[in-house]
Design a protein around this motif. Structure first.
Motif, PDB file in Angstrom:
ATOM      1  N   LEU A 163      -6.363   0.226   5.159  1.00 20.31           N
ATOM      2  CA  LEU A 163      -5.925  -1.159   5.251  1.00 20.31           C
ATOM      3  C   LEU A 163      -7.043  -2.023   5.800  1.00 20.31           C
ATOM      4  N   GLU A 164      -7.225  -3.178   5.190  1.00 23.63           N
ATOM      5  CA  GLU A 164      -8.053  -4.208   5.796  1.00 23.63           C
ATOM      6  C   GLU A 164      -7.409  -5.549   5.514  1.00 23.63           C
TER       7      GLU A 164
ATOM      8  N   LEU B 275       0.828  -1.193   0.000  1.00 24.78           N
ATOM      9  CA  LEU B 275       0.000   0.000   0.000  1.00 24.78           C
ATOM     10  C   LEU B 275       0.866   1.248   0.000  1.00 24.78           C
ATOM     11  N   SER B 276       0.314   2.329  -0.494  1.00 26.09           N
ATOM     12  CA  SER B 276       0.964   3.627  -0.369  1.00 26.09           C
ATOM     13  C   SER B 276       0.552   4.254   0.950  1.00 26.09           C
TER      14      SER B 276
ATOM     15  N   LYS C  85       2.228 -10.127   5.147  1.00 22.90           N
ATOM     16  CA  LYS C  85       3.277  -9.106   5.127  1.00 22.90           C
ATOM     17  C   LYS C  85       2.693  -7.835   4.522  1.00 22.90           C
ATOM     18  N   LEU C  86       2.847  -6.745   5.233  1.00 26.30           N
ATOM     19  CA  LEU C  86       2.389  -5.446   4.751  1.00 26.30           C
ATOM     20  C   LEU C  86       3.605  -4.591   4.431  1.00 26.30           C
ATOM     21  N   SER C  87       3.658  -4.090   3.225  1.00 24.75           N
ATOM     22  CA  SER C  87       4.698  -3.144   2.820  1.00 24.75           C
ATOM     23  C   SER C  87       4.012  -1.827   2.501  1.00 24.75           C
ATOM     24  N   VAL C  88       4.447  -0.770   3.193  1.00 22.51           N
ATOM     25  CA  VAL C  88       3.884   0.557   2.944  1.00 22.51           C
ATOM     26  C   VAL C  88       4.936   1.393   2.241  1.00 22.51           C
ATOM     27  N   ILE C  89       4.555   1.905   1.084  1.00 26.25           N
ATOM     28  CA  ILE C  89       5.488   2.691   0.270  1.00 26.25           C
ATOM     29  C   ILE C  89       5.311   4.164   0.596  1.00 26.25           C
TER      30      ILE C  89
END
Lengths: 116, 117
Positions: B19-20, B13-14, B112-116
């Motif tokens: 988020l869900e 996500l940016s 795994k959550l990656s936030v850009i």
């Protein structure tokens, strides 16, 4: 208050060798748990101590694994002899006294075990 | 036996996006529900938990989760994510009660959550 500590943080051994992992729970926590995460899989329960007694060891994979908690303080998990499939991250957790399943389990940083 | 299913393996996500993360469980009795998070290089820590009362539970760092009993779900939400939310998120359940098997947590495989930025 110190958290749950585990030693060592990493261990690399050869197949057939013995390894002992140690967990120090939060002071005063009667409940101590061991979990394992094999790469790519979910974290799985191994066993649960209440003080020095094994309350539930239904998750122990086989008799190569031996857990102890002498005196109801720290715990050790011995793998003898180690096999390739034992590689993974071993987590320890502790929770407060009382037989309450809603208690928060506080996790340690884990021990990464690699069996070559 | 209990089981937990997390629908997404990796979410990207940016910053500021909502988020869900989905979590469904399978168990015949009453359960306690947990979300744990593992930030890079850190240990697992509790985000929030539900065992009774208001099915909408608020946790740390702006996270919340809603227990929907009819759907056996306990989805995690955050209205606006930050780069610091980059982590792995685990849904877990245990059985309500005091029997020998009640304490063990059953985990999902993690998301795994990656936030850009």
């Amino acid at each position: 208050e110190a958290g749950v500590t585990q030693f060592p943080s990493h261990s690399v051994i050869e197949k057939g060798q013995t390894v002992t992992l140690r967990c120090d729970p939060i002071s005063g926590h009667d409940n101590l748990y061991w979990y394992r995460r094999v790469m790519g899989k979910e974290i799985k329960f191994l066993l649960h101590f209440v003080k020095e007694s094994k309350q539930d060891e239904s998750g122990m994979p086989n008799n190569r694994f031996l857990a102890e908690r002498t005196g109801g303080t720290y715990s050790t998990l011995k793998v003898q002899p180690a096999e390739l499939e034992d590689s993974g991250v071993y987590f320890c957790a502790s929770s407060q006294h009382g037989r309450v399943s809603t208690d928060t389990q506080y996790f340690g940083p884990g021990t990464r075990l690699t069996v070559l | 036996a209990q089981s937990v299913s997390q629908h997404n393996h990796h979410v990207i996500l940016s910053e500021a996006a909502s988020l869900e993360l989905g979590c469904n469980y399978s168990y015949g009795g009453t359960v306690n529900l947990f979300w744990y998070v593992q930030y890079p290089g850190q240990h697992l820590q509790l985000l929030l938990k539900y065992f009774s009362g208001d099915p909408l539970v608020k946790g740390i760092k702006g996270f919340e989760a809603e227990f929907i009993k009819s759907k056996f779900s306990f989805n995690l939400r955050k209205p606006s994510v930050q780069w610091s939310d980059t982590a792995e998120y685990f849904c877990a359940v245990n059985a309500r009660g005091s029997g020998a098997g009640s304490y063990q947590l059953t985990f999902g495989k993690g998301t795994k959550l990656s936030v850009i930025p």
